[in-house]
Design an enzyme around this catalytic site. Sequence first.
Site, short mmCIF file in Angstrom:
data_model
loop_
_atom_site.label_atom_id
_atom_site.label_comp_id
_atom_site.label_asym_id
_atom_site.label_seq_id
_atom_site.Cartn_x
_atom_site.Cartn_y
_atom_site.Cartn_z
CB CYS A 179 35.98 28.60 54.80
SG CYS A 179 34.40 27.97 55.40
CG HIS A 183 36.79 31.58 49.78
ND1 HIS A 183 36.59 32.24 48.58
CD2 HIS A 183 35.90 30.54 49.80
CE1 HIS A 183 35.62 31.63 47.91
NE2 HIS A 183 35.19 30.60 48.61
NE ARG A 227 28.39 29.38 47.78
CZ ARG A 227 28.73 28.69 46.71
NH1 ARG A 227 28.72 29.23 45.51
NH2 ARG A 227 29.09 27.43 46.82
CB CYS A 231 30.73 26.59 51.24
SG CYS A 231 30.85 27.99 50.12
#
Length: 270
Positions: A179, A183, A227, A231
């Site tokens: 992640c 991000h 979502r 991912c």
Amino acid sequence: MLSRWVPVSLAALLATVYSPGMAQTGDQQDAIAQNRQQLEEDNPAELWEARGENLWSAKRGPKQTALTTCDLGLGPGVVKGAYARLPRYFADTGKVQDLESRLLTCMTVLQGFTREQAEQDHFASSGHASAMEALVAYIASQSKGMKVDIALNHPKEQEAYRLGEQIFYYRAGPHDFGCVSCHGADNKRIRLQVLPNLTKTGDAQRAYTSWPAYRIAQGEVRTMQNRLWDCFRQQRFPAVTYASDTITALTLFLAKNANGGVMTAPGVKL
């Protein structure tokens, strides 16, 4: 109307984004934001909200019972503000649950569905609408304008937050991805899409508070579960189980980082 709305709106948005006279990224992002704001004024997610409200009060399942006594954390049947305080610990299950895992509990305990039946069509697909996505759209809409409020008062909430943090920073797979790869820093992007830095309060608030959201390209409302599932797929990780503790923990980490943000969901996304 909806079948005509989707391609027209998407075409208008893409025409603006790819305008030849718009060379600077800042201008492109301003155009995307302006178009998204216009679309949100006539958000198709309202159709999902209405269906979800009907499903909430409909007598369903083997027990022919409504979900109106389902406790989402603020008392039986209380939906106003509940989503803004999830995930949280529930004493009756002894677990930290997000909205979708909590709804599964209510659907099995109150309505008598089996777990398999309750999970059926949790994500809409071609020809199959999702009761879960409609319920989430409705319940999330009842927190609109309220602030995200994740307290981490219970030890299991604190444990889940730490696990979610580890998952966020964990890198693995064929591309050494996590992640954090997309991000965890400013000014990262995929094509024209600027990626939020979810370690920063402002970005985390703007991103988290707009989910669930209507996905223009898919013509469906998608939930936070969807979502995050996507991912993991893009990171080439093994598929995560629906409503798993893994997803709940990661959601809690993101929600806590977004504390104080004002809920705007359901939002509109490309």
